[in-house]
Design a protein around this motif. Structure first.
Motif, PDB file in Angstrom:
ATOM      1  N   ALA A 148      15.893 -11.336  10.260  1.00 52.19           N
ATOM      2  CA  ALA A 148      15.371 -12.009   9.067  1.00 52.19           C
ATOM      3  C   ALA A 148      13.953 -11.538   8.802  1.00 52.19           C
ATOM      4  CB  ALA A 148      15.392 -13.517   9.261  1.00 52.19           C
ATOM      5  N   VAL A 149      13.594 -11.579   7.533  1.00 54.30           N
ATOM      6  CA  VAL A 149      12.228 -11.273   7.116  1.00 54.30           C
ATOM      7  C   VAL A 149      11.656 -12.579   6.593  1.00 54.30           C
ATOM      8  CG1 VAL A 149      10.794  -9.931   5.552  1.00 54.30           C
ATOM      9  CG2 VAL A 149      12.872  -8.932   6.501  1.00 54.30           C
ATOM     10  N   GLY A 150      10.734 -13.130   7.333  1.00 56.25           N
ATOM     11  CA  GLY A 150      10.168 -14.409   6.932  1.00 56.25           C
ATOM     12  C   GLY A 150      11.176 -15.522   7.151  1.00 56.25           C
ATOM     13  N   PRO A 151      10.803 -16.724   6.776  1.00 54.98           N
ATOM     14  CA  PRO A 151      11.716 -17.859   6.963  1.00 54.98           C
ATOM     15  C   PRO A 151      12.814 -17.879   5.905  1.00 54.98           C
ATOM     16  CG  PRO A 151       9.667 -18.598   5.992  1.00 54.98           C
ATOM     17  CD  PRO A 151       9.497 -17.135   6.292  1.00 54.98           C
ATOM     18  N   GLY A 152      14.054 -17.821   6.348  1.00 52.01           N
ATOM     19  CA  GLY A 152      15.197 -17.990   5.449  1.00 52.01           C
ATOM     20  C   GLY A 152      15.687 -16.744   4.741  1.00 52.01           C
ATOM     21  N   ILE A 153      15.060 -15.605   4.893  1.00 48.75           N
ATOM     22  CA  ILE A 153      15.532 -14.381   4.246  1.00 48.75           C
ATOM     23  C   ILE A 153      16.337 -13.598   5.286  1.00 48.75           C
ATOM     24  CG2 ILE A 153      14.889 -12.277   3.035  1.00 48.75           C
ATOM     25  CD1 ILE A 153      12.319 -13.696   2.173  1.00 48.75           C
ATOM     26  N   LEU A 154      17.649 -13.807   5.272  1.00 52.65           N
ATOM     27  CA  LEU A 154      18.547 -13.256   6.289  1.00 52.65           C
ATOM     28  C   LEU A 154      19.010 -11.854   5.888  1.00 52.65           C
ATOM     29  CD1 LEU A 154      20.646 -16.494   6.890  1.00 52.65           C
ATOM     30  CD2 LEU A 154      18.687 -15.664   8.198  1.00 52.65           C
ATOM     31  N   VAL A 155      18.244 -10.876   6.250  1.00 52.86           N
ATOM     32  CA  VAL A 155      18.546  -9.488   5.901  1.00 52.86           C
ATOM     33  C   VAL A 155      19.806  -9.014   6.614  1.00 52.86           C
ATOM     34  CG1 VAL A 155      17.686  -7.121   5.964  1.00 52.86           C
ATOM     35  CG2 VAL A 155      16.128  -8.989   5.447  1.00 52.86           C
ATOM     36  N   GLY A 156      19.975  -9.382   7.880  1.00 51.04           N
ATOM     37  CA  GLY A 156      21.145  -8.959   8.648  1.00 51.04           C
ATOM     38  C   GLY A 156      22.442  -9.469   8.039  1.00 51.04           C
ATOM     39  N   LYS A 157      22.453 -10.723   7.659  1.00 50.11           N
ATOM     40  CA  LYS A 157      23.644 -11.302   7.034  1.00 50.11           C
ATOM     41  C   LYS A 157      23.939 -10.613   5.700  1.00 50.11           C
ATOM     42  CE  LYS A 157      25.681 -15.743   5.899  1.00 50.11           C
ATOM     43  NZ  LYS A 157      25.486 -17.192   5.850  1.00 50.11           N
ATOM     44  N   PHE A 158      22.882 -10.328   4.942  1.00 51.01           N
ATOM     45  CA  PHE A 158      23.037  -9.636   3.663  1.00 51.01           C
ATOM     46  C   PHE A 158      23.620  -8.238   3.872  1.00 51.01           C
ATOM     47  CE2 PHE A 158      21.230  -6.691   0.502  1.00 51.01           C
ATOM     48  CZ  PHE A 158      21.863  -7.176  -0.621  1.00 51.01           C
ATOM     49  N   LEU A 159      23.115  -7.513   4.864  1.00 50.59           N
ATOM     50  CA  LEU A 159      23.630  -6.169   5.135  1.00 50.59           C
ATOM     51  C   LEU A 159      25.104  -6.204   5.543  1.00 50.59           C
ATOM     52  CD1 LEU A 159      20.599  -4.526   6.951  1.00 50.59           C
ATOM     53  CD2 LEU A 159      21.358  -4.193   4.594  1.00 50.59           C
ATOM     54  N   GLY A 160      25.495  -7.220   6.300  1.00 51.72           N
ATOM     55  CA  GLY A 160      26.900  -7.389   6.656  1.00 51.72           C
ATOM     56  C   GLY A 160      27.767  -7.601   5.419  1.00 51.72           C
TER      57      GLY A 160
END
Length: 137
Positions: free
Chosen positions: A65-77
């Motif tokens: 995640a980048v910062g609180p609540g920005i789930l980059v890993g989940k988005f990439l999935g």
């Protein structure tokens, strides 16, 4: 008023039971199931292979995640799921289009039936003969 609602119900029933609507409903159900399969494939097969390359400080790719609540890993999935589904649909549509083109070529390449050609020539000859006789008589 009861007559109107009966007409509305009948109209809705005709719409809902049309072949296209039923086919669409089946496609949505199969698409949802296929989406779950692709999501599992991404989560359980592909990403564990990529995880050692992506993991940061021992974290799993899904928790990146980048910062609180920005789930980059989940988005990439999710993006990877989309790309897999889009690629499979591309292959399916490509195969369907090739099959359609093959049918069109076969239909166009089929030689005309000699009996039909002979009948058309005979009909044309009879039409010309009839026209000639009418102009003389």
């Amino acid at each position: 008023m009861a007559r109107r609602s009966g007409g509305l119900f009948r109209e809705f029933q005709e719409f809902a039971l049309k072949g296209n609507v039923v086919d669409l409903a089946i496609a949505v159900i199969i698409g949802g199931a296929f989406g779950k399969i692709v999501e599992s494939f991404t989560t359980d097969v592909i990403m564990p292979l990529i995880n050692p390359l992506v993991s940061m400080a021992g974290k799993d790719w899904r928790t990146f995640a980048v910062g609180p609540g920005i789930l980059v890993g989940k988005f990439l999935g999710t993006v990877l799921d989309f790309l897999i589904i889009a690629f499979v649909l591309f292959l399916a549509i490509r195969a369907i289009n090739r099959f359609k083109r093959k049918e069109e070529v076969e239909a166009a390449a089929a030689p005309p039936d000699p009996n039909i050609v002979a009948q058309e020539r005979l009909t044309d000859a009879l039409d010309r003969l009839n026209t000639t006789m009418q102009s003389r008589g």
